[in-house]
Design an enzyme around this catalytic site. Structure first.
Site, PDB file in Angstrom:
ATOM      1  N   GLY A  72       0.890  -1.299  -0.103  1.00  0.00           N
ATOM      2  CA  GLY A  72      -0.111  -0.004  -0.103  1.00  0.00           C
ATOM      3  C   GLY A  72       0.815   1.071   0.002  1.00  0.00           C
ATOM      4  O   GLY A  72       2.144   1.076   0.198  1.00  0.00           O
ATOM      5  N   ASP A  73       0.338   2.420  -0.384  1.00  0.00           N
ATOM      6  CA  ASP A  73       1.004   3.646  -0.304  1.00  0.00           C
ATOM      7  C   ASP A  73       1.822   3.818  -1.299  1.00  0.00           C
ATOM      8  O   ASP A  73       3.097   4.409  -0.969  1.00  0.00           O
ATOM      9  CB  ASP A  73       1.442   4.259   1.067  1.00  0.00           C
ATOM     10  CG  ASP A  73       0.164   3.978   2.125  1.00  0.00           C
ATOM     11  OD1 ASP A  73      -0.825   4.135   1.703  1.00  0.00           O
ATOM     12  OD2 ASP A  73       0.446   3.536   3.354  1.00  0.00           O
TER      13      ASP A  73
ATOM     14  N   LYS B 177      -0.294   5.190  -5.677  1.00  0.00           N
ATOM     15  CA  LYS B 177      -1.303   4.940  -6.821  1.00  0.00           C
ATOM     16  C   LYS B 177      -1.999   5.936  -7.073  1.00  0.00           C
ATOM     17  O   LYS B 177      -2.364   6.311  -8.430  1.00  0.00           O
ATOM     18  CB  LYS B 177      -2.116   3.767  -6.239  1.00  0.00           C
ATOM     19  CG  LYS B 177      -1.703   2.460  -5.997  1.00  0.00           C
ATOM     20  CD  LYS B 177      -2.453   1.617  -5.161  1.00  0.00           C
ATOM     21  CE  LYS B 177      -2.938   1.961  -4.037  1.00  0.00           C
ATOM     22  NZ  LYS B 177      -2.119   1.959  -2.947  1.00  0.00           N
TER      23      LYS B 177
ATOM     24  N   GLY C   6      -5.936   6.058   1.562  1.00  0.00           N
ATOM     25  CA  GLY C   6      -5.552   7.441   1.685  1.00  0.00           C
ATOM     26  C   GLY C   6      -4.655   7.855   0.481  1.00  0.00           C
ATOM     27  O   GLY C   6      -3.638   7.183   0.327  1.00  0.00           O
ATOM     28  N   HIS C   7      -5.294   8.283  -0.485  1.00  0.00           N
ATOM     29  CA  HIS C   7      -4.414   8.577  -1.801  1.00  0.00           C
ATOM     30  C   HIS C   7      -4.166  10.268  -1.830  1.00  0.00           C
ATOM     31  O   HIS C   7      -5.103  10.862  -1.993  1.00  0.00           O
ATOM     32  CB  HIS C   7      -5.133   8.255  -2.876  1.00  0.00           C
ATOM     33  CG  HIS C   7      -5.527   6.748  -3.114  1.00  0.00           C
ATOM     34  ND1 HIS C   7      -6.495   5.999  -4.055  1.00  0.00           N
ATOM     35  CD2 HIS C   7      -4.981   5.679  -2.343  1.00  0.00           C
ATOM     36  CE1 HIS C   7      -6.410   4.778  -3.819  1.00  0.00           C
ATOM     37  NE2 HIS C   7      -5.534   4.463  -2.585  1.00  0.00           N
TER      38      HIS C   7
ATOM     39  N   ARG D 192     -24.558 -11.839   4.595  1.00  0.00           N
ATOM     40  CA  ARG D 192     -25.378 -11.493   3.774  1.00  0.00           C
ATOM     41  C   ARG D 192     -26.399 -10.607   4.901  1.00  0.00           C
ATOM     42  O   ARG D 192     -27.808 -10.822   4.547  1.00  0.00           O
ATOM     43  CB  ARG D 192     -26.340 -12.600   3.155  1.00  0.00           C
ATOM     44  CG  ARG D 192     -25.461 -13.164   1.913  1.00  0.00           C
ATOM     45  CD  ARG D 192     -25.729 -14.653   1.593  1.00  0.00           C
ATOM     46  NE  ARG D 192     -25.311 -15.512   2.767  1.00  0.00           N
ATOM     47  CZ  ARG D 192     -25.303 -16.482   3.001  1.00  0.00           C
ATOM     48  NH1 ARG D 192     -25.846 -17.396   2.016  1.00  0.00           N
ATOM     49  NH2 ARG D 192     -24.688 -17.269   3.979  1.00  0.00           N
TER      50      ARG D 192
ATOM     51  N   GLN E 128      -5.458  -0.002  -1.472  1.00  0.00           N
ATOM     52  CA  GLN E 128      -4.593  -0.970  -0.734  1.00  0.00           C
ATOM     53  C   GLN E 128      -3.755  -1.724  -1.764  1.00  0.00           C
ATOM     54  O   GLN E 128      -3.363  -1.040  -2.672  1.00  0.00           O
ATOM     55  CB  GLN E 128      -5.336  -2.114   0.103  1.00  0.00           C
ATOM     56  CG  GLN E 128      -6.176  -1.495   1.194  1.00  0.00           C
ATOM     57  CD  GLN E 128      -7.531  -0.855   0.954  1.00  0.00           C
ATOM     58  OE1 GLN E 128      -8.259  -1.279   0.106  1.00  0.00           O
ATOM     59  NE2 GLN E 128      -7.544   0.469   1.350  1.00  0.00           N
TER      60      GLN E 128
ATOM     61  N   ARG F  39      -0.183   7.398  11.295  1.00  0.00           N
ATOM     62  CA  ARG F  39       0.873   6.406  11.666  1.00  0.00           C
ATOM     63  C   ARG F  39       2.120   6.460  11.345  1.00  0.00           C
ATOM     64  O   ARG F  39       2.260   6.418  10.248  1.00  0.00           O
ATOM     65  CB  ARG F  39       0.291   4.680  12.191  1.00  0.00           C
ATOM     66  CG  ARG F  39      -0.782   4.444  12.851  1.00  0.00           C
ATOM     67  CD  ARG F  39      -1.239   3.063  12.784  1.00  0.00           C
ATOM     68  NE  ARG F  39      -1.881   2.819  11.609  1.00  0.00           N
ATOM     69  CZ  ARG F  39      -2.540   1.815  11.197  1.00  0.00           C
ATOM     70  NH1 ARG F  39      -2.138   0.789  11.931  1.00  0.00           N
ATOM     71  NH2 ARG F  39      -3.077   1.580  10.220  1.00  0.00           N
TER      72      ARG F  39
HETATM   73  P1  GDP Z   1      -1.438   5.581  -2.577  1.00  0.00           P
HETATM   74  O1  GDP Z   1      -2.142   4.994  -1.369  1.00  0.00           O
HETATM   75  O2  GDP Z   1      -0.710   4.477  -3.223  1.00  0.00           O
HETATM   76  O3  GDP Z   1      -2.080   6.609  -3.310  1.00  0.00           O
HETATM   77  O4  GDP Z   1      -0.230   6.426  -1.903  1.00  0.00           O
HETATM   78  P2  GDP Z   1      -0.342   7.561  -0.973  1.00  0.00           P
HETATM   79  O5  GDP Z   1      -0.766   8.690  -1.404  1.00  0.00           O
HETATM   80  O6  GDP Z   1      -0.859   7.019   0.722  1.00  0.00           O
HETATM   81  O7  GDP Z   1       1.485   7.664  -0.451  1.00  0.00           O
HETATM   82  C1  GDP Z   1       2.391   8.106  -1.580  1.00  0.00           C
HETATM   83  C2  GDP Z   1       2.984   9.296  -1.063  1.00  0.00           C
HETATM   84  O8  GDP Z   1       4.118   9.704  -1.796  1.00  0.00           O
HETATM   85  C3  GDP Z   1       2.018  10.787  -1.325  1.00  0.00           C
HETATM   86  O9  GDP Z   1       2.106  11.565  -0.289  1.00  0.00           O
HETATM   87  C4  GDP Z   1       2.485  11.285  -2.516  1.00  0.00           C
HETATM   88  O10 GDP Z   1       2.263  12.707  -2.755  1.00  0.00           O
HETATM   89  C5  GDP Z   1       3.991  10.890  -2.507  1.00  0.00           C
HETATM   90  N1  GDP Z   1       4.662  10.649  -3.839  1.00  0.00           N
HETATM   91  C6  GDP Z   1       4.085  10.078  -4.931  1.00  0.00           C
HETATM   92  N2  GDP Z   1       5.072   9.825  -5.766  1.00  0.00           N
HETATM   93  C7  GDP Z   1       6.148  10.258  -5.439  1.00  0.00           C
HETATM   94  C8  GDP Z   1       7.410  10.392  -6.019  1.00  0.00           C
HETATM   95  O11 GDP Z   1       7.811   9.881  -7.091  1.00  0.00           O
HETATM   96  N3  GDP Z   1       8.115  11.198  -5.163  1.00  0.00           N
HETATM   97  C9  GDP Z   1       7.952  11.503  -4.012  1.00  0.00           C
HETATM   98  N4  GDP Z   1       9.032  12.231  -3.306  1.00  0.00           N
HETATM   99  N5  GDP Z   1       6.566  11.380  -3.449  1.00  0.00           N
HETATM  100  C10 GDP Z   1       5.772  10.730  -4.240  1.00  0.00           C
HETATM  101  P1  IMO Z   2      -3.912   2.810   0.181  1.00  0.00           P
HETATM  102  O1  IMO Z   2      -4.986   2.655  -0.703  1.00  0.00           O
HETATM  103  C1  IMO Z   2      -1.428   1.063   3.398  1.00  0.00           C
HETATM  104  C2  IMO Z   2      -3.552  -1.774   6.220  1.00  0.00           C
HETATM  105  C3  IMO Z   2      -3.859  -1.282   7.642  1.00  0.00           C
HETATM  106  C4  IMO Z   2      -3.816  -2.693   8.336  1.00  0.00           C
HETATM  107  C5  IMO Z   2      -4.604  -3.590   7.235  1.00  0.00           C
HETATM  108  C6  IMO Z   2      -6.120  -3.983   7.537  1.00  0.00           C
HETATM  109  O2  IMO Z   2      -3.664   4.263   1.090  1.00  0.00           O
HETATM  110  O3  IMO Z   2      -2.551   2.167  -0.235  1.00  0.00           O
HETATM  111  P2  IMO Z   2      -8.142  -2.324   7.059  1.00  0.00           P
HETATM  112  O4  IMO Z   2      -8.454  -0.976   7.954  1.00  0.00           O
HETATM  113  O5  IMO Z   2      -8.309  -2.493   5.679  1.00  0.00           O
HETATM  114  O6  IMO Z   2      -8.899  -3.581   7.714  1.00  0.00           O
HETATM  115  O7  IMO Z   2      -6.850  -2.580   7.752  1.00  0.00           O
HETATM  116  O8  IMO Z   2      -4.558  -3.134   5.910  1.00  0.00           O
HETATM  117  N1  IMO Z   2      -4.283  -0.824   5.128  1.00  0.00           N
HETATM  118  C7  IMO Z   2      -3.537  -0.005   4.434  1.00  0.00           C
HETATM  119  N2  IMO Z   2      -1.885   0.175   4.487  1.00  0.00           N
HETATM  120  N3  IMO Z   2      -2.331   1.519   2.639  1.00  0.00           N
HETATM  121  C8  IMO Z   2      -3.528   1.480   2.568  1.00  0.00           C
HETATM  122  O9  IMO Z   2      -4.279   2.071   1.582  1.00  0.00           O
HETATM  123  C9  IMO Z   2      -4.324   0.719   3.393  1.00  0.00           C
HETATM  124  N4  IMO Z   2      -5.510   0.321   3.742  1.00  0.00           N
HETATM  125  C10 IMO Z   2      -5.246  -0.454   4.690  1.00  0.00           C
HETATM  126  O10 IMO Z   2      -2.748  -0.654   8.123  1.00  0.00           O
HETATM  127  O11 IMO Z   2      -2.447  -3.223   8.455  1.00  0.00           O
HETATM  128 MG    MG Z   3      -2.114   5.464   0.747  1.00  0.00          MG
END
Ligand code: GDP
Ligand code: IMO
Ligand code: MG
Length: 422
Positions: free
Chosen positions: A12-13, A16, A40-41, A141, A222, A301
């Site tokens: 995750g994170d 995307k 959280g995007h 269900r 995720q 976190r």
């Molecule tokens: P997602 O959940 O997959 O959409 O990713 P998140 O938004 O949670 O986390 C990615 C973080 O990295 C965000 O704060 C973005 O703004 C940042 N980000 C994405 N691509 C890049 C990159 O190529 N370089 C840097 N420095 N930050 C990036």
């Molecule tokens: P994005 O879309 C990172 C993790 C939680 C926990 C597990 C289960 O931003 O990549 P949940 O609340 O889904 O039952 O939690 O999955 N988790 C994520 N970790 N990015 C996410 O979403 C996540 N969504 C859930 O931290 O370990």
């Molecule tokens: Mg995220």
């Protein structure tokens, strides 16, 4: 290639949201297919930062943005984000919500918290947004769907059925207060008027778009390693983020998907509990966290940080059918002299494997085998193409492509929309 799934290839994170926002510029529809406000995007575009949890990242560019049946929806978060669109001058009528998506009810959030408390040291570290309990009720269900709020009588009946069980559970098992039928009913019936204009037939909408040759992006929340069936169970989420989840979550056949773009960070992070073989030991972890700003968007976190894990990525290529990769946050590694890359796992019997272990206890005992490659020790800001990256940075990208036998199509070198090399 009209139908593309964008899928998280790690924990995750990966960025995307940013990649979807970029590709949305040339797409007609963006569709979320699973998950809910646990996502959280973060998207940085035109000097503005967006943090989206429930809506597809396509909204940032004003692209038609669809929430599929496979999602769970917290109406409050959904409507807050609709308000956010309005406040930023985006017409909310671009949003379409499947009537088959399930609603997160107040007891889901209470049960998520209570069950984590109860698990104590064995807790999953969920986002506590009620995701697991909402999907559990869907499978049992007794879930309540978006379309149910449109009929106050049906809604009342369904809440009554659910509460008859939930209140006993909450009071006797979790020793916490139950919910009042009339309170919940009036609150959710109150959402009906605001939700109604967004409700539509998502499966038909996507089918029509694909038949017309439009470009559709399927946005996963995720990631692969958090997939309910193929991730590191039980430390997973309760839906199917992997690419094939797009077909079930939207209501199209798997033959309609043309390509799968895996999004991977140039290193790895994980929020919550569960194994992370390439987790960095020592002060370098905190350094990488600071450099990458690795703090959860939803929960704040600290994200655990590790070096790039090619064993886990190889697995992601397999289970998603990834056809190309976006490697994000390469810029974050610019400060390191040397970069360990996990190329194999050492197993309990001392042998090494390039493949992700099929059994949980083998995975828990797997030790990373690192190949240490040279860092580049300079900012990547000046590169306008992949060819202009410093030699060791290019070599790093090439190592990934070679080991995984998948082209790296996009490389992220900053958070802003235009900080991507193609
Ligand atoms: P997602 O959940 O997959 O959409 O990713 P998140 O938004 O949670 O986390 C990615 C973080 O990295 C965000 O704060 C973005 O703004 C940042 N980000 C994405 N691509 C890049 C990159 O190529 N370089 C840097 N420095 N930050 C990036
Ligand atoms: P994005 O879309 C990172 C993790 C939680 C926990 C597990 C289960 O931003 O990549 P949940 O609340 O889904 O039952 O939690 O999955 N988790 C994520 N970790 N990015 C996410 O979403 C996540 N969504 C859930 O931290 O370990
Ligand atoms: Mg995220």
């Amino acid at each position: 290639m009209p139908a593309t799934v964008v899928v998280g290839a790690q924990w995750g994170d990966e960025g995307k949201g940013k990649i979807v926002d970029l590709l949305a510029q040339e797409s007609d529809v963006v569709c979320r297919y699973q998950g809910g406000p646990n996502a959280g995007h973060t998207i940085v575009a035109d000097g503005e930062t967006w943090k989206l949890r429930q809506l597809p990242s396509g909204v940032v560019s004003g692209t038609t943005s669809v929430v599929g049946a496979g999602c769970v929806v917290d109406p409050e978060v959904f409507l807050d984000e609709i308000d956010l669109l309005e406040s930023r001058g985006v017409d909310p009528s671009i949003v379409v919500l499947s009537g088959n998506a399930h609603l997160i009810m107040p007891w889901h959030v209470t049960i998520d918290r209570a069950s984590e408390r109860r698990l104590g040291k064995l807790q999953i570290g969920t986002t506590r947004r009620g995701i697991g309990p909402a999907y559990a009720d869907k499978a049992s269900r007794i879930g309540i769907r978006v379309q149910d709020v449109l009929d106050a009588k049906i809604l009342r009946q369904k809440i009554a059925v659910a509460l008859a069980e939930k209140n006993v559970w909450l009071e006797r098992v979790y020793e916490t207060e139950g919910f009042d039928l009339e309170d919940v009913w009036s609150r959710y019936a109150g959402y009906a008027e605001r939700l109604a204009p967004f409700v539509g037939d998502v499966s038909l909408l996507i089918d029509d778009a694909l038949r017309a040759g439009r470009h559709v992006l399927f946005e996963g929340a995720q990631a692969t390693m958090l997939d309910l069936d193929h991730g590191t169970y039980p430390f997973v989420t309760s839906s199917n983020p992997i690419a094939s989840g797009a077909a079930t979550g939207v209501g199209i056949g798997p033959t309609r998907i043309d390509r799968v773009l895996g999004v991977a960070k140039a290193y790895v992070t994980r929020v919550g509990e569960g194994p992370l073989p390439s987790e960095i030991e020592g002060p370098q972890q905190a350094r990488l966290r600071e450099l990458g700003g690795e703090y959860g968007t939803v929960t704040g976190r600290e994200r655990r940080c590790g070096w790039l894990d090619l064993v886990a990525l190889r697995y992601a290529v397999r289970v998603n059918g990834i056809t190309s990769l976006a490697l994000t946050k390469l810029d974050v590694l610019s400060e390191f002299d040397e970069l360990p890359v996990c190329i194999r796992y050492r197993q309990r019997d001392g042998s090494e494997t390039p493949h992700f272990p099929a059994h949980q206890s083998d995975f828990h005992h797997a030790e990373p085998v690192f190949e240490v490659v040279a860092g580049w020790r300079r900012p990547l800001d000046e590169a306008a193409t992949l060819a202009e990256l410093p030699g060791p940075a290019r070599a790093y990208v090439e190592l990934v492509a070679r080991e995984l036998e998948v082209p790296v199509e996009l490389v992220g070198i900053g958070a802003a929309r235009d900080r991507v090399l193609a």
